[in-house]
Design a protein around this motif. Sequence first.
Motif, mmCIF file in Angstrom:
data_model
loop_
_atom_site.group_PDB
_atom_site.id
_atom_site.type_symbol
_atom_site.label_atom_id
_atom_site.label_comp_id
_atom_site.label_asym_id
_atom_site.label_seq_id
_atom_site.Cartn_x
_atom_site.Cartn_y
_atom_site.Cartn_z
ATOM 1 N N ILE A 1 0.841 -1.203 0.000
ATOM 2 C CA ILE A 1 0.000 0.000 0.000
ATOM 3 C C ILE A 1 0.872 1.248 0.000
ATOM 4 O O ILE A 1 0.636 2.197 -0.758
ATOM 5 C CB ILE A 1 -0.950 -0.010 1.213
ATOM 6 N N ALA A 2 1.904 1.263 0.844
ATOM 7 C CA ALA A 2 2.809 2.412 0.886
ATOM 8 C C ALA A 2 3.549 2.596 -0.434
ATOM 9 O O ALA A 2 3.854 3.726 -0.835
ATOM 10 C CB ALA A 2 3.811 2.247 2.030
ATOM 11 N N ASP A 3 3.832 1.486 -1.128
ATOM 12 C CA ASP A 3 4.507 1.569 -2.432
ATOM 13 C C ASP A 3 3.603 2.182 -3.497
ATOM 14 O O ASP A 3 4.060 2.980 -4.328
ATOM 15 C CB ASP A 3 4.919 0.165 -2.910
ATOM 16 N N MET A 4 2.341 1.797 -3.506
ATOM 17 C CA MET A 4 1.442 2.152 -4.599
ATOM 18 C C MET A 4 0.783 3.512 -4.441
ATOM 19 O O MET A 4 0.477 4.176 -5.433
ATOM 20 C CB MET A 4 0.337 1.089 -4.732
ATOM 21 N N VAL B 1 -1.858 7.867 1.919
ATOM 22 C CA VAL B 1 -1.571 6.565 2.523
ATOM 23 C C VAL B 1 -2.499 6.262 3.690
ATOM 24 O O VAL B 1 -3.021 5.152 3.815
ATOM 25 C CB VAL B 1 -0.091 6.503 2.964
ATOM 26 N N ARG B 2 -2.723 7.247 4.536
ATOM 27 C CA ARG B 2 -3.586 6.988 5.691
ATOM 28 C C ARG B 2 -5.007 6.624 5.244
ATOM 29 O O ARG B 2 -5.636 5.711 5.789
ATOM 30 C CB ARG B 2 -3.637 8.220 6.598
ATOM 31 N N ARG B 3 -5.524 7.325 4.227
ATOM 32 C CA ARG B 3 -6.847 7.009 3.696
ATOM 33 C C ARG B 3 -6.887 5.602 3.127
ATOM 34 O O ARG B 3 -7.887 4.868 3.285
ATOM 35 C CB ARG B 3 -7.214 8.052 2.628
ATOM 36 N N ALA B 4 -5.807 5.192 2.479
ATOM 37 C CA ALA B 4 -5.742 3.840 1.912
ATOM 38 C C ALA B 4 -5.757 2.783 3.006
ATOM 39 O O ALA B 4 -6.460 1.771 2.896
ATOM 40 C CB ALA B 4 -4.478 3.705 1.064
ATOM 41 N N TYR B 5 -4.992 3.004 4.072
ATOM 42 C CA TYR B 5 -4.994 2.046 5.181
ATOM 43 C C TYR B 5 -6.364 1.972 5.842
ATOM 44 O O TYR B 5 -6.807 0.897 6.261
ATOM 45 C CB TYR B 5 -3.943 2.428 6.224
ATOM 46 N N GLU C 1 4.184 -6.635 -8.736
ATOM 47 C CA GLU C 1 5.180 -6.437 -7.685
ATOM 48 C C GLU C 1 5.413 -4.939 -7.515
ATOM 49 O O GLU C 1 5.600 -4.213 -8.491
ATOM 50 C CB GLU C 1 6.495 -7.130 -8.046
ATOM 51 N N THR C 2 5.391 -4.472 -6.283
ATOM 52 C CA THR C 2 5.491 -3.032 -6.020
ATOM 53 C C THR C 2 6.786 -2.633 -5.323
ATOM 54 O O THR C 2 6.990 -1.450 -5.063
ATOM 55 C CB THR C 2 4.307 -2.563 -5.156
ATOM 56 N N ARG C 3 7.640 -3.592 -5.009
ATOM 57 C CA ARG C 3 8.869 -3.250 -4.297
ATOM 58 C C ARG C 3 9.680 -2.253 -5.114
ATOM 59 O O ARG C 3 9.942 -2.475 -6.300
ATOM 60 C CB ARG C 3 9.700 -4.507 -4.040
ATOM 61 N N PRO D 1 -5.396 3.059 11.074
ATOM 62 C CA PRO D 1 -4.801 3.595 9.844
ATOM 63 C C PRO D 1 -3.740 4.653 10.087
ATOM 64 O O PRO D 1 -2.766 4.746 9.329
ATOM 65 C CB PRO D 1 -6.009 4.180 9.096
ATOM 66 N N THR D 2 -3.900 5.447 11.147
ATOM 67 C CA THR D 2 -2.910 6.488 11.429
ATOM 68 C C THR D 2 -1.582 5.874 11.836
ATOM 69 O O THR D 2 -0.505 6.329 11.406
ATOM 70 C CB THR D 2 -3.410 7.419 12.547
ATOM 71 N N ASN D 3 -1.617 4.831 12.640
ATOM 72 C CA ASN D 3 -0.392 4.165 13.063
ATOM 73 C C ASN D 3 0.311 3.498 11.886
ATOM 74 O O ASN D 3 1.546 3.565 11.756
ATOM 75 C CB ASN D 3 -0.710 3.122 14.139
ATOM 76 N N ALA D 4 -0.459 2.860 11.001
ATOM 77 C CA ALA D 4 0.137 2.225 9.825
ATOM 78 C C ALA D 4 0.771 3.265 8.909
ATOM 79 O O ALA D 4 1.866 3.053 8.358
ATOM 80 C CB ALA D 4 -0.925 1.431 9.061
ATOM 81 N N ALA D 5 0.100 4.409 8.727
ATOM 82 C CA ALA D 5 0.651 5.471 7.886
ATOM 83 C C ALA D 5 1.902 6.072 8.513
ATOM 84 O O ALA D 5 2.860 6.407 7.803
ATOM 85 C CB ALA D 5 -0.398 6.556 7.664
#
Length: 465
Positions: A132-135, A141-145, A195-197, A330-334
């Motif tokens: 998710i962070a890659d894409m 990012v926070r909205r995506a999480y 692959e998003t790496r 989501p905030t912690n993941a972002a």
Amino acid sequence: MTIASLRRSARTTVSGFPQGFWWLWLSTLVNRTGAFVLTFLSLYLTVELGHSAWFAGLVVALHGLGGVAGSPLGGVLTDRWGRRPTMITMHLAAAACAAALAFVTSAWGIAAVVLLMGVAMQAVRPSINAAIADMVPAHDVRRAYALNYWALNLGFAIAAIGGGAATFLGYRTLFLVDAVATVLCAVIVFLRLPETRPEAASDAKGEPIAEEKVSMLTVLRDAPFRTLVLLNLLVCLVFTAPWIGLPLTMAGQGLAPSAYGVVIAVNGIVIVGFQLLVNKLTDKRSPVVLLSLSSLLFALGTGATALAGSSVAFAATVVVWTIGEMIHVPTNAAATARLAPEHARGRYQGVMGMSWAVAGFVAPIGAGAIVDGPGPDVLWAATAAIGVVAAVGYFIRLRKALAEEPDLPKVTDRTEIADLGDHPELALTDRTELAALTDSAELADRTDLADVDGKDTGKSPSVSA
């Protein structure tokens, strides 16, 4: 608020993501919709196999213990193998464990399978979060999480309702359905998710630039991130306590087990019904403020449990800490994605996931011991105190590390707009994004911006109509 405005708000919440994100979102929904093992494992062990409640609790704790090992393992594999192969491998491993539970009947055989399942299920999460962070662009990012977390809870709700209605088929059949759903999830990733790496950086000659090696010890030496992990562990302990302490507290007040079922269902209902709204209200807010606020909501919600005396009051406390959950996760993941270097996102997400797994193992044991010992009031006072400590910790210790994005160079005339090519982080793709600069760069008006590409400024490689 009109229906039209609600529709516009919903479209805004879900718009702007790449196609790969939605395939990942769908895989999460499919996976969790078939998550019958975790939902019905304790009932299977006690009702069908006749094991004690103590043994059922031990097996569930072993799942959390497996996650303690699986999370860092998944983080390392995510960075070394890649996001996609890690997801596929771990989903298939989890599917094999779910299918095995339909046939293994010995007590310690079940315990071993559940332990391995905990490893596999937790190992896949760093790859999902890293992908998710890659894409997704950093500002989304926070909205995506939040959307991915919503899919997870929507799937769990469907699994709980559908599984409850389908228990006449037998628990073993449900476990096989879980395995099939997990395999389908792996197939979606295999067929649709690229692959998003991030590729290794290269110099002007095209030669790869050696990246700084990042080990798990390196991650733990990152002081701001280490603080974030420790504070998240405190929040996770508070968050996990009600899942054990709440039914025991309600039973102690003479409420029927069915009452607990209704009360705890409020958690899923609130998340499924209001996660998108909460995300809209908190979007673009300071992560430190949101993490502190969510910790205080956990403290208030769990602490108030000691004062509750009816099902309605208990349900109200669940609503409070559930709102904290919707903000925090989501905030912690972002925040984790923000602090992690691109080439070490898997390891950082793995270490963060380990804090969730440790809490999932420790909190049930600790909560049960406190309720049996000093009593439930002590448990809820402790969770309230821990939540407040976490809130203060976020605000004092992480204000600088999670401050707003560094100020962008001010743009005051057309020449400086043309010079944006010197700042690749300011690469713009359309006039809308140029217009957005007026909020932070103090540009005169949109008319001048629209005229930029018609002027001879000498160079404007990053500005296009």
